[in-house]
Design a protein around this motif. Sequence first.
Motif, mmCIF file in Angstrom:
data_model
loop_
_atom_site.group_PDB
_atom_site.id
_atom_site.type_symbol
_atom_site.label_atom_id
_atom_site.label_comp_id
_atom_site.label_asym_id
_atom_site.label_seq_id
_atom_site.Cartn_x
_atom_site.Cartn_y
_atom_site.Cartn_z
ATOM 1 N N ASN A 141 -9.865 -1.380 -0.030
ATOM 2 C CA ASN A 141 -9.509 -0.443 -1.096
ATOM 3 C C ASN A 141 -10.335 -0.796 -2.315
ATOM 4 O O ASN A 141 -10.852 -1.919 -2.430
ATOM 5 C CB ASN A 141 -8.004 -0.436 -1.381
ATOM 6 C CG ASN A 141 -7.488 -1.767 -1.876
ATOM 7 O OD1 ASN A 141 -7.646 -2.109 -3.065
ATOM 8 N ND2 ASN A 141 -6.840 -2.541 -1.004
ATOM 9 N N SER A 198 -4.880 -4.765 -5.070
ATOM 10 C CA SER A 198 -4.767 -3.475 -4.380
ATOM 11 C C SER A 198 -3.922 -2.492 -5.187
ATOM 12 O O SER A 198 -4.253 -1.300 -5.285
ATOM 13 C CB SER A 198 -4.143 -3.679 -2.993
ATOM 14 O OG SER A 198 -4.963 -4.517 -2.185
ATOM 15 N N GLU A 220 0.708 3.839 -2.999
ATOM 16 C CA GLU A 220 -0.155 5.029 -3.055
ATOM 17 C C GLU A 220 0.662 6.293 -2.803
ATOM 18 O O GLU A 220 0.543 7.287 -3.540
ATOM 19 C CB GLU A 220 -1.281 4.904 -2.031
ATOM 20 C CG GLU A 220 -2.136 6.142 -1.854
ATOM 21 C CD GLU A 220 -3.020 6.449 -3.049
ATOM 22 O OE1 GLU A 220 -3.189 7.646 -3.369
ATOM 23 O OE2 GLU A 220 -3.530 5.492 -3.664
ATOM 24 N N LEU A 242 0.809 -1.218 0.000
ATOM 25 C CA LEU A 242 0.000 0.000 0.000
ATOM 26 C C LEU A 242 0.844 1.272 0.000
ATOM 27 O O LEU A 242 0.327 2.363 -0.260
ATOM 28 C CB LEU A 242 -0.959 -0.005 1.194
ATOM 29 C CG LEU A 242 -2.021 -1.117 1.160
ATOM 30 C CD1 LEU A 242 -2.876 -1.082 2.418
ATOM 31 C CD2 LEU A 242 -2.896 -1.005 -0.082
ATOM 32 N N ASN A 255 -5.811 -1.230 -8.185
ATOM 33 C CA ASN A 255 -6.768 -0.198 -7.754
ATOM 34 C C ASN A 255 -6.084 1.164 -7.621
ATOM 35 O O ASN A 255 -6.637 2.203 -8.021
ATOM 36 C CB ASN A 255 -7.417 -0.589 -6.423
ATOM 37 C CG ASN A 255 -8.523 -1.609 -6.575
ATOM 38 O OD1 ASN A 255 -9.075 -1.799 -7.655
ATOM 39 N ND2 ASN A 255 -8.860 -2.285 -5.487
ATOM 40 N N ILE A 256 -4.872 1.170 -7.065
ATOM 41 C CA ILE A 256 -4.122 2.422 -6.931
ATOM 42 C C ILE A 256 -3.842 3.018 -8.310
ATOM 43 O O ILE A 256 -4.057 4.215 -8.547
ATOM 44 C CB ILE A 256 -2.804 2.182 -6.157
ATOM 45 C CG1 ILE A 256 -3.106 1.833 -4.694
ATOM 46 C CG2 ILE A 256 -1.895 3.407 -6.243
ATOM 47 C CD1 ILE A 256 -1.899 1.335 -3.909
#
Length: 513
Positions: A422, A346, A291, A288, A349-350
């Motif tokens: 997320n 994830s 991001e 993460l 998605n970012i």
Amino acid sequence: MKHFLTLILTLSVVALFAQPANRIVANPEYSKNIISKHIYGHFSEHLGHCIYGGYFVDEGSTIPNTRRIRTDIVDALKKIKIPNLRWPGGCFADEYHWNDGIGLRSERPKMVNTNWGGVTEDNSFGTHEFLDLCEMLGTEPYICGNVGSGTVAEMSKWVEYLNFDGVSPMADLRKKNGHDKPWKVRFWGVGNENWGCGGSMTAEFYADQYRRYATYARNYGDAKLMKIAGGANSGDYHWTETLMKNVPLNMMWGISLHYYTIPKTWASKGSATAFGEDEYFSAMKSCLHMEELVSRHSAVMDQYDPEKRVALAVDEWGIWTDVEPGTNPGFLFQQNSLRDALIAASTLNIFNNHSDRVRMSNLAQTVNVLQALILTDKEKMLLTPTYHIYDLYQVHQEATLIPLVLRTKDYVLGNDKLPALNASASRDKDGNIHISVVNIDPTNAQDLQIDIAGTQALKASAQILTSEKYTDHNTFEKPNALKPAPFAGTKKSGESISLKVPAKSVVMITLAK
């Protein structure tokens, strides 16, 4: 008046806390950015058994193949519509001399792959074979040229060999080697990791070198090169700023960024399948962090390019663990668990949510190396959980991003915490809406309410990828242990969807006409 304002404030606080703890709010009317299909790109380096023993089988192999390119791998990658494929590296690119990989295979000189295992390469897989593979896949080639140990003339001649449709020494040589018409390759990397294995350069020195090499990587006819500068390692924002400041924007289509998810430390990365929750948590935290990296590199680029003409190309990313026991440490062969699928989902998605700047990414790597989509063992082949994420997420390719606001509970371990959920959402050309939701919490399901304006007439359906344990993975004995399945847990009422997102799962929701 004072009592009236107090009443309004009290009612607002009550209303806020009356809302669900996990909630997504989105309005397709605010959509404007297209999620480039090239965000869903891949990477194949001359490393371990990615090429040899992966895509490319031995001469006379009984494994079904076309011109030695393995059929089942091609079929699997065509199914998920991979948009581009990066080659020949990676670190290998800056010791690769392309003219050693053309002409009769029996006459090609051998070379030592000093970066990856010290093995001897016979150069039987070269330019023609790679572009043959891309044509079979229906994908765009992304070639990375040699800046570290190559010359300006060498790179210039490679571009001419690939793209010039006329009479010239390089075009004539291409025709002699069996390809009459140019390939018209567009994506062109000017070096790789030039801060490290690509030459141990400073940002300032590389910026000067980039301008030299890029100047002589010519456009021929309508084959306009989309040149990608070798960008930063992780959080080296100075590198990005130096390129943006010292290279004219019209000389770059994009700047790369490399970042790997490391579960423990670089010295001891951890197992791909044998790990506890501490290691699972640290891997998700590392994932993460993308991001922050994308946001901050984009902010640097915005200072010099507010119109976002230059793309951020995250052309190496993925989880990097210790190799599987008993395998060559220089071949980077690792298994692929449910944890890796959650990391892939994830991260994508970012990238989707930053599609105004991120317009390319390349997962490392496609076959048998690092976070692979496909693993092979002689004639056997399996699709990893990460492959299934790309299968689910292909609906986002070239769709219009729907910006969303997400409120989520935390996944807490000890004194640390991460957002449990997320998500990203898009609308395709047919008007269907797709929402990809990830719950990284390995223990707790999350009740979620999704409100998307203007969706009263759309019907909801969903698919899920999950398993009992986050260490679960596919094996050659059980190749389908983890794969997507229908998910019946979504309920739609008007413009709202409610569901309980299972622990450690990826759910793809479709709102269709």
